[in-house]
Design a protein around this motif. Structure first.
Motif, mmCIF file in Angstrom:
data_model
loop_
_atom_site.group_PDB
_atom_site.id
_atom_site.type_symbol
_atom_site.label_atom_id
_atom_site.label_comp_id
_atom_site.label_asym_id
_atom_site.label_seq_id
_atom_site.Cartn_x
_atom_site.Cartn_y
_atom_site.Cartn_z
ATOM 1 N N THR A 34 0.818 -1.214 0.000
ATOM 2 C CA THR A 34 0.000 0.000 0.000
ATOM 3 C C THR A 34 0.858 1.274 0.000
ATOM 4 O O THR A 34 0.336 2.373 0.202
ATOM 5 C CB THR A 34 -0.953 0.021 1.223
ATOM 6 O OG1 THR A 34 -0.214 -0.334 2.401
ATOM 7 C CG2 THR A 34 -2.084 -0.962 1.048
ATOM 8 N N LEU A 36 2.445 4.361 -1.525
ATOM 9 C CA LEU A 36 2.017 5.130 -2.697
ATOM 10 C C LEU A 36 3.094 5.234 -3.778
ATOM 11 O O LEU A 36 2.787 5.549 -4.923
ATOM 12 C CB LEU A 36 1.527 6.514 -2.257
ATOM 13 C CG LEU A 36 0.164 6.455 -1.525
ATOM 14 C CD1 LEU A 36 -0.050 7.689 -0.657
ATOM 15 C CD2 LEU A 36 -0.973 6.309 -2.527
ATOM 16 N N ALA A 37 4.350 4.960 -3.412
ATOM 17 C CA ALA A 37 5.387 4.868 -4.452
ATOM 18 C C ALA A 37 5.038 3.739 -5.422
ATOM 19 O O ALA A 37 5.148 3.886 -6.640
ATOM 20 C CB ALA A 37 6.753 4.611 -3.826
ATOM 21 N N ALA A 38 4.600 2.607 -4.859
ATOM 22 C CA ALA A 38 4.330 1.427 -5.679
ATOM 23 C C ALA A 38 2.922 1.419 -6.260
ATOM 24 O O ALA A 38 2.700 0.856 -7.328
ATOM 25 C CB ALA A 38 4.540 0.160 -4.844
ATOM 26 N N THR A 39 1.955 2.037 -5.577
ATOM 27 C CA THR A 39 0.577 1.957 -6.069
ATOM 28 C C THR A 39 0.217 3.103 -7.004
ATOM 29 O O THR A 39 -0.671 2.964 -7.834
ATOM 30 C CB THR A 39 -0.443 1.954 -4.903
ATOM 31 O OG1 THR A 39 -0.305 3.164 -4.154
ATOM 32 C CG2 THR A 39 -0.209 0.766 -3.979
ATOM 33 N N ARG A 40 0.911 4.235 -6.871
ATOM 34 C CA ARG A 40 0.560 5.417 -7.670
ATOM 35 C C ARG A 40 1.763 6.106 -8.299
ATOM 36 O O ARG A 40 1.601 7.181 -8.883
ATOM 37 C CB ARG A 40 -0.180 6.444 -6.786
ATOM 38 C CG ARG A 40 -1.452 5.939 -6.140
ATOM 39 C CD ARG A 40 -2.535 5.662 -7.153
ATOM 40 N NE ARG A 40 -3.820 5.408 -6.531
ATOM 41 C CZ ARG A 40 -4.890 4.959 -7.207
ATOM 42 N NH1 ARG A 40 -4.806 4.693 -8.495
ATOM 43 N NH2 ARG A 40 -6.025 4.746 -6.595
ATOM 44 N N GLY A 41 2.948 5.547 -8.133
ATOM 45 C CA GLY A 41 4.137 6.256 -8.622
ATOM 46 C C GLY A 41 4.209 7.646 -8.015
ATOM 47 O O GLY A 41 4.675 8.597 -8.649
ATOM 48 N N ASP A 42 3.732 7.763 -6.766
ATOM 49 C CA ASP A 42 3.523 9.078 -6.152
ATOM 50 C C ASP A 42 4.687 9.408 -5.226
ATOM 51 O O ASP A 42 4.617 9.204 -4.011
ATOM 52 C CB ASP A 42 2.193 9.084 -5.401
ATOM 53 C CG ASP A 42 1.700 10.498 -5.110
ATOM 54 O OD1 ASP A 42 2.368 11.460 -5.535
ATOM 55 O OD2 ASP A 42 0.649 10.631 -4.460
ATOM 56 N N ARG A 108 5.140 9.415 -1.040
ATOM 57 C CA ARG A 108 4.100 10.093 -0.260
ATOM 58 C C ARG A 108 3.709 9.265 0.962
ATOM 59 O O ARG A 108 3.084 9.775 1.881
ATOM 60 C CB ARG A 108 2.865 10.406 -1.114
ATOM 61 C CG ARG A 108 1.968 11.485 -0.513
ATOM 62 C CD ARG A 108 0.830 11.885 -1.434
ATOM 63 N NE ARG A 108 1.302 12.439 -2.681
ATOM 64 C CZ ARG A 108 1.670 13.709 -2.851
ATOM 65 N NH1 ARG A 108 1.596 14.570 -1.861
ATOM 66 N NH2 ARG A 108 2.119 14.127 -4.018
ATOM 67 N N GLU A 111 -0.551 4.287 2.096
ATOM 68 C CA GLU A 111 -1.956 4.720 2.124
ATOM 69 C C GLU A 111 -2.800 3.922 3.114
ATOM 70 O O GLU A 111 -3.978 4.218 3.304
ATOM 71 C CB GLU A 111 -2.594 4.732 0.732
ATOM 72 C CG GLU A 111 -2.650 3.410 0.019
ATOM 73 C CD GLU A 111 -3.302 3.518 -1.386
ATOM 74 O OE1 GLU A 111 -4.244 4.289 -1.562
ATOM 75 O OE2 GLU A 111 -2.834 2.804 -2.283
ATOM 76 N N THR A 163 9.406 12.609 -10.961
ATOM 77 C CA THR A 163 8.520 11.760 -10.175
ATOM 78 C C THR A 163 8.842 10.290 -10.411
ATOM 79 O O THR A 163 9.575 9.933 -11.317
ATOM 80 C CB THR A 163 7.042 11.984 -10.537
ATOM 81 O OG1 THR A 163 6.738 11.253 -11.734
ATOM 82 C CG2 THR A 163 6.737 13.451 -10.765
ATOM 83 N N LEU A 164 8.231 9.451 -9.587
ATOM 84 C CA LEU A 164 8.366 7.996 -9.744
ATOM 85 C C LEU A 164 7.458 7.456 -10.853
ATOM 86 O O LEU A 164 7.527 6.275 -11.163
ATOM 87 C CB LEU A 164 8.034 7.300 -8.415
ATOM 88 C CG LEU A 164 8.903 7.715 -7.222
ATOM 89 C CD1 LEU A 164 8.402 7.038 -5.942
ATOM 90 C CD2 LEU A 164 10.372 7.347 -7.465
ATOM 91 N N SER A 165 6.610 8.296 -11.419
ATOM 92 C CA SER A 165 5.696 7.854 -12.485
ATOM 93 C C SER A 165 6.412 7.929 -13.831
ATOM 94 O O SER A 165 6.222 8.863 -14.604
ATOM 95 C CB SER A 165 4.439 8.723 -12.480
ATOM 96 O OG SER A 165 3.592 8.350 -11.408
ATOM 97 N N TYR A 166 7.219 6.928 -14.102
ATOM 98 C CA TYR A 166 8.083 6.938 -15.289
ATOM 99 C C TYR A 166 7.643 5.912 -16.334
ATOM 100 O O TYR A 166 8.422 5.571 -17.228
ATOM 101 C CB TYR A 166 9.521 6.645 -14.867
ATOM 102 C CG TYR A 166 10.418 7.879 -14.808
ATOM 103 C CD1 TYR A 166 9.956 9.079 -14.296
ATOM 104 C CD2 TYR A 166 11.730 7.844 -15.271
ATOM 105 C CE1 TYR A 166 10.766 10.192 -14.232
ATOM 106 C CE2 TYR A 166 12.559 8.959 -15.219
ATOM 107 C CZ TYR A 166 12.074 10.130 -14.699
ATOM 108 O OH TYR A 166 12.881 11.241 -14.646
#
Lengths: 293, 293
Positions: A34, A36-42, A108, A111, A163-166
């Motif tokens: 859970t 947020l790095a892994a679930t949302r690239g956040d 972040r 969650e 960001t982590l969303s790559y």
């Protein structure tokens, strides 16, 4: 990449930085399902190269990390703590390699809880640069889908934040490989040169070294900045301005600049050969390796 | 969200699905610092609501998961294994809640190794829907920065894939809160209605229920699809076509459809009140809850 060291950061504490670093095994489970790095690239990150124990362009990376945090509404990083984490990683890397890298990340948080940001610093051995200099790359131009002014009109698109969303950057690199190349330069839909998925563009056009401005929604290039400083020191002309795609095609020489690879000379663009200035490439990369901070 | 159950999937095995599921504690460390889910948002996911032990719209979610995998060049999911994981999660959730959800994820894997994809399924209690029906939402329109045809021209931008790289979606939701709203409808730069950060748009315009087509780079809406099936069963007119932003502003009624919230009625758009059809909203959400698959 080969992970060698890992430190977890206690971001909630305001204790002495040394007391907020916990060294753990790099292969251990660090993140829950859970996070947020892994679930949302956040989250946000930076990667710093370490040469003989010295983290390169440290201040520029921390500046950019702070900028990314602000763009994502994350808490302002406690600079002394992140600095301490990079230095501790660099020290730990000395046991393993003369040329390492430290990736530091702020997520972040988890969650499952009222999310409080978490942080870690990973020391690793990058495989993308050898003692023989930066590898030459074949590059394709790919549409980034955005106008040149998207960072001004639509800041929620996070252009210019690291960001982590790559996933898009990774997909672009796979598309490059499908086209027989190894790297990408993104372009805006209105015809301007942007950046690579993990690099900054430096072109030599009519004898002048040129890079695009960050107000196009680009990351401030930490390596490109040091390349320009070196070039200026040698009396070369450098400038930051918009580059049209047509101009790039007639560049005298072209590089992709990044922390782990240094200045990688581009040997072809969309399949058309480009002149590689080996002498200048070596000179630039030697200057990068000689940095003391 | 409250995580309740967690299963790790062995994607490398071709054994009986039941033998490829390992139940672990949801609070345990699952991912290393080098997992590409966490470092690059490089993976895909689906979230399925479970009502009284029955996963809703299972086939549609698995179809979409396969589509996302193909768009990201991930291996085709072994469908029976993911189905087994959702059913095992649903069974385990029964001990905890009558209304749960299962999020299942495929990551590209750990970049410390020649990355082999990894998978897990998390059962949790969503907090976004109550027995009293879907909450009404205030919505703002935000530019997604892309043309309507970007999925055709530039597939590497992954529009229409459900990836872990959701930082932009999260930033858009924060922007909505800054503007006093709770949710977002994205628009294309050439004036078409797209989708929400985690929902599909259904508008009633001149008495007809309308949703935008997926060829605009949108996720196929699993909930929207069942909403349309219910509406058609009641003799209502439904159609899938492009919606211009101006049309949306004069809609009779508007909903954001998603697995966890059902059909959430929109009560204002950019600050202008919209009529909420409470009767139809309840009827739709009752029909969603009554699904048997």
């Amino acid at each position: 990449m080969l992970p060698l060291t890992l430190h977890r950061l206690d971001l909630a504490s305001d204790a002495d930085p040394a007391d907020c670093l916990i060294r753990i095994e790099p292969g251990d489970g660090l993140l829950t399902a859970t996070d947020l790095a892994a679930t949302r690239g956040d989250g946000i990150f930076e990667t710093i190269v370490v040469v003989d124990g010295v983290p390169q362009a440290m201040a520029a990376h921390l500046d950019r990390f702070e900028r990314s945090a602000a763009m994502l509404d994350l808490p302002a990083p406690r600079r002394e703590l992140w600095l301490a984490a990079v230095l501790a990683s660099a020290e730990a890397l000395r046991e393993h390699t003369a040329r390492g890298a430290v990736k530091f990340v702020m997520s972040r948080g988890d969650e499952a809880h009222p999310a409080a940001p978490s942080g870690w610093a990973l020391g690793f051995a990058p495989h993308s640069r050898s003692a023989a200099g930066a590898p030459e790359v074949d590059v394709v131009l790919l549409d980034r889908g955005y106008r040149h002014d998207v960072a001004q009109t639509s800041p929620w698109l996070l252009q210019g934040a690291k960001t982590l969303s790559y996933a898009v950057n990774m997909a672009a690199l796979r598309e490059a490989r499908r086209r027989g190349a190894q790297d990408v330069i993104f372009t805006s839909i209105d015809g301007f040169v942007l950046e690579g998925p993990n690099s900054t563009v430096v072109a030599r056009i009519d004898g002048v070294y040129v890079t695009p401005p960050t107000d196009l929604g680009l990351l401030p290039g930490t390596t490109q900045s040091d390349v320009f400083a070196a070039l200026e020191g040698w009396g070369e002309l450098v400038t930051t301005r918009r580059i049209e795609v047509g101009e790039l095609r007639r560049a005298d020489a072209l590089w992709l600049c990044s922390s782990t690879r240094g200045a990688a000379p581009v040997r072809s663009l969309d399949g058309r050969p480009l002149t590689v200035d080996i002498e200048m490439s070596d000179r630039i990369n030697d200057a990068l390796d000689a940095r003391k901070a």
